[in-house]
Motif scaffolding. Structure first.
Motif, PDB file in Angstrom:
ATOM      1  N   GLN A 236      11.283 -10.769  -0.184  1.00  0.00           N
ATOM      2  CA  GLN A 236      11.425  -9.462   0.427  1.00  0.00           C
ATOM      3  C   GLN A 236      10.299  -8.738   1.099  1.00  0.00           C
ATOM      4  N   ILE A 237       8.949  -9.087   0.715  1.00  0.00           N
ATOM      5  CA  ILE A 237       7.865  -8.390   1.251  1.00  0.00           C
ATOM      6  C   ILE A 237       7.616  -8.700   2.643  1.00  0.00           C
ATOM      7  N   ASP A 238       7.915  -9.784   3.036  1.00  0.00           N
ATOM      8  CA  ASP A 238       7.749 -10.373   4.515  1.00  0.00           C
ATOM      9  C   ASP A 238       9.102  -9.534   5.225  1.00  0.00           C
ATOM     10  N   PHE A 239       9.993  -9.894   4.625  1.00  0.00           N
ATOM     11  CA  PHE A 239      11.408  -9.590   5.411  1.00  0.00           C
ATOM     12  C   PHE A 239      11.469  -8.057   5.590  1.00  0.00           C
ATOM     13  N   LEU A 240      10.996  -7.121   4.562  1.00  0.00           N
ATOM     14  CA  LEU A 240      10.759  -5.567   4.818  1.00  0.00           C
ATOM     15  C   LEU A 240       9.557  -5.333   5.879  1.00  0.00           C
ATOM     16  N   ILE A 241       8.918  -6.028   5.792  1.00  0.00           N
ATOM     17  CA  ILE A 241       7.807  -5.481   6.652  1.00  0.00           C
ATOM     18  C   ILE A 241       8.174  -5.832   8.021  1.00  0.00           C
ATOM     19  N   ASP A 242       8.825  -7.107   8.310  1.00  0.00           N
ATOM     20  CA  ASP A 242       9.272  -7.628   9.490  1.00  0.00           C
ATOM     21  C   ASP A 242      10.107  -6.647  10.193  1.00  0.00           C
ATOM     22  N   HIS A 243      11.081  -5.897   9.396  1.00  0.00           N
ATOM     23  CA  HIS A 243      12.003  -4.601   9.470  1.00  0.00           C
ATOM     24  C   HIS A 243      11.639  -3.321   9.588  1.00  0.00           C
ATOM     25  N   GLY A 244      10.211  -3.463   9.567  1.00  0.00           N
ATOM     26  CA  GLY A 244       9.510  -2.015   9.610  1.00  0.00           C
ATOM     27  C   GLY A 244       9.962  -1.037  10.676  1.00  0.00           C
ATOM     28  N   GLY A 245      10.494  -1.691  11.695  1.00  0.00           N
ATOM     29  CA  GLY A 245      10.907  -0.960  12.784  1.00  0.00           C
ATOM     30  C   GLY A 245      12.170  -0.061  12.796  1.00  0.00           C
ATOM     31  N   ILE A 246      13.071  -0.861  11.653  1.00  0.00           N
ATOM     32  CA  ILE A 246      14.090  -0.190  11.190  1.00  0.00           C
ATOM     33  C   ILE A 246      13.910   1.091  10.068  1.00  0.00           C
ATOM     34  N   ASP A 247      13.223   0.401   9.120  1.00  0.00           N
ATOM     35  CA  ASP A 247      12.954   1.460   7.966  1.00  0.00           C
ATOM     36  C   ASP A 247      11.389   1.442   7.957  1.00  0.00           C
ATOM     37  N   ALA A 248      10.891   2.723   8.655  1.00  0.00           N
ATOM     38  CA  ALA A 248       9.349   2.779   8.631  1.00  0.00           C
ATOM     39  C   ALA A 248       8.651   2.731   7.263  1.00  0.00           C
ATOM     40  N   GLU A 249       9.259   3.073   6.350  1.00  0.00           N
ATOM     41  CA  GLU A 249       8.645   3.455   5.112  1.00  0.00           C
ATOM     42  C   GLU A 249       8.403   2.138   4.429  1.00  0.00           C
ATOM     43  N   PHE A 250       9.268   1.221   5.009  1.00  0.00           N
ATOM     44  CA  PHE A 250       8.935  -0.319   4.488  1.00  0.00           C
ATOM     45  C   PHE A 250       7.732  -0.990   5.016  1.00  0.00           C
ATOM     46  N   ASP A 251       6.812  -0.511   5.980  1.00  0.00           N
ATOM     47  CA  ASP A 251       5.616  -0.776   6.483  1.00  0.00           C
ATOM     48  C   ASP A 251       4.734  -0.798   5.424  1.00  0.00           C
ATOM     49  N   ASN A 252       3.884  -2.019   4.975  1.00  0.00           N
ATOM     50  CA  ASN A 252       2.990  -2.068   3.906  1.00  0.00           C
ATOM     51  C   ASN A 252       3.600  -1.460   2.682  1.00  0.00           C
ATOM     52  N   LEU A 253       4.736  -2.148   2.181  1.00  0.00           N
ATOM     53  CA  LEU A 253       5.711  -1.505   1.118  1.00  0.00           C
ATOM     54  C   LEU A 253       4.878  -1.278  -0.276  1.00  0.00           C
ATOM     55  N   VAL A 254       4.160  -2.180  -0.555  1.00  0.00           N
ATOM     56  CA  VAL A 254       3.448  -1.907  -1.884  1.00  0.00           C
ATOM     57  C   VAL A 254       2.623  -0.787  -1.967  1.00  0.00           C
ATOM     58  N   ASP A 255       1.787  -0.791  -0.790  1.00  0.00           N
ATOM     59  CA  ASP A 255       0.742   0.642  -0.646  1.00  0.00           C
ATOM     60  C   ASP A 255       1.694   1.812  -0.565  1.00  0.00           C
ATOM     61  N   SER A 256       2.721   1.769   0.204  1.00  0.00           N
ATOM     62  CA  SER A 256       3.338   2.965   0.319  1.00  0.00           C
ATOM     63  C   SER A 256       4.294   3.438  -0.832  1.00  0.00           C
ATOM     64  N   LEU A 257       4.514   2.557  -1.679  1.00  0.00           N
ATOM     65  CA  LEU A 257       5.271   3.111  -2.707  1.00  0.00           C
ATOM     66  C   LEU A 257       4.421   3.484  -3.954  1.00  0.00           C
ATOM     67  N   ARG A 258       3.150   2.924  -3.874  1.00  0.00           N
ATOM     68  CA  ARG A 258       1.890   3.480  -4.751  1.00  0.00           C
ATOM     69  C   ARG A 258       1.671   5.006  -4.320  1.00  0.00           C
ATOM     70  N   ALA A 259       1.454   5.023  -3.016  1.00  0.00           N
ATOM     71  CA  ALA A 259       1.069   6.142  -2.214  1.00  0.00           C
ATOM     72  C   ALA A 259       2.145   7.372  -2.676  1.00  0.00           C
ATOM     73  N   GLU A 260       3.287   6.921  -2.405  1.00  0.00           N
ATOM     74  CA  GLU A 260       4.343   8.118  -2.743  1.00  0.00           C
ATOM     75  C   GLU A 260       4.488   8.204  -4.178  1.00  0.00           C
ATOM     76  N   GLY A 261       4.260   7.467  -4.968  1.00  0.00           N
ATOM     77  CA  GLY A 261       4.498   7.692  -6.537  1.00  0.00           C
ATOM     78  C   GLY A 261       3.149   8.706  -6.861  1.00  0.00           C
TER      79      GLY A 261
END
Length: 235
Positions: free
Chosen positions: A182-207
């Motif tokens: 899902q990592i590549d899949f969600l990055i590929d769909h970043g235009g739909i769900d912007a928070e999924f760009d760089n998902l791992v880094d984004s989740l760490r930053a959000e936490g």
């Protein structure tokens, strides 16, 4: 204490509440993650739905091992096709009764993904129905104490209850990283769900951002159906 997270897709538990699940599991609480679907639409087009579902099921079990949860279940709904109906509501009543949780975690109703929307409504209404003796399903009535909703920054979700996951953020990220497909899949769909760009880094930053908001190293936020909690979702 028994905690049940009902999520729409295999990676939702890690993304939205992985730190909280890991914290409760380490405390010795009984933690179950029930997936509405096996995420068979989460592919890039080169595999069949069944191939994708098989991979994602394995990833979910691996993520559950990282989080330390007791049970990982799949409820048999179809990805992208979760619908609100009386039949499906009763199926969720039966799921609640089967696990008899003290606390339920699930999606917030305002969400771009239709499966998240339907899951939120089904779980909320099932929560109300689960305690009624004349509602007949395979399991005996139960009476969970509360639902805690998790949400996305693209919705109107506003957290009111925060769980300190300092010391569990790396575990949350480790669980997410089990969802390799899902990592590549969600990055590929970043235009739909912007928070999924760089998902791992984004989740760490959000936490870490939520943690700073409430005075700890890292946190996850929830909106309770009723009442409030503090350190854990329920002591």
């Amino acid at each position: 204490m028994k905690l049940l997270a009902i999520v729409a897709h295999p990676d939702d538990a890690a993304i939205f509440c992985g730190g909280t699940l890991a914290k409760h599991a380490e405390r010795g609480d009984h933690v179950t993650v029930a997936h509405m679907t096996r995420g068979e639409y989460g592919g890039l087009g080169s595999d069949t739905e069944e191939d994708v579902a098989t991979v994602r099921t394995e990833e979910s079990r691996a993520a559950g091992d990282v989080l330390g949860v007791d049970e990982v279940e799949f409820l048999g709904f179809k990805d992208g096709r979760v619908e609100y109906s009386l039949e499906n509501r009763l199926a969720l009543v039966d799921t609640l009764r089967k696990y008899d949780p003290d606390v339920v975690l699930t999606h917030f109703k305002d969400d771009m993904h239709p499966d998240h929307q339907a899951t939120a409504r089904l779980v909320t209404d099932a929560y109300y129905m689960a305690s009624l003796p004349l509602v007949e399903t395979d399991f005996e009535p139960c009476d969970p104490d509360n639902i805690y909703f998790f949400g996305k920054p693209t919705s109107s979700f506003e957290a009111e209850t925060f769980v300190d996951i300092s010391g569990y953020l790396d575990t949350k990220i480790g669980a997410l990283e089990q969802h390799v497909s899902q990592i590549d899949f969600l990055i590929d769909h970043g235009g739909i769900d912007a928070e999924f760009d760089n998902l791992v880094d984004s989740l760490r930053a959000e936490g870490m951002t939520l943690g700073k908001r409430v005075g700890c190293e890292a946190a996850e936020g929830f909106a309770p159906l009723h009442e409030q909690a503090r350190d854990f979702l329920m002591d």
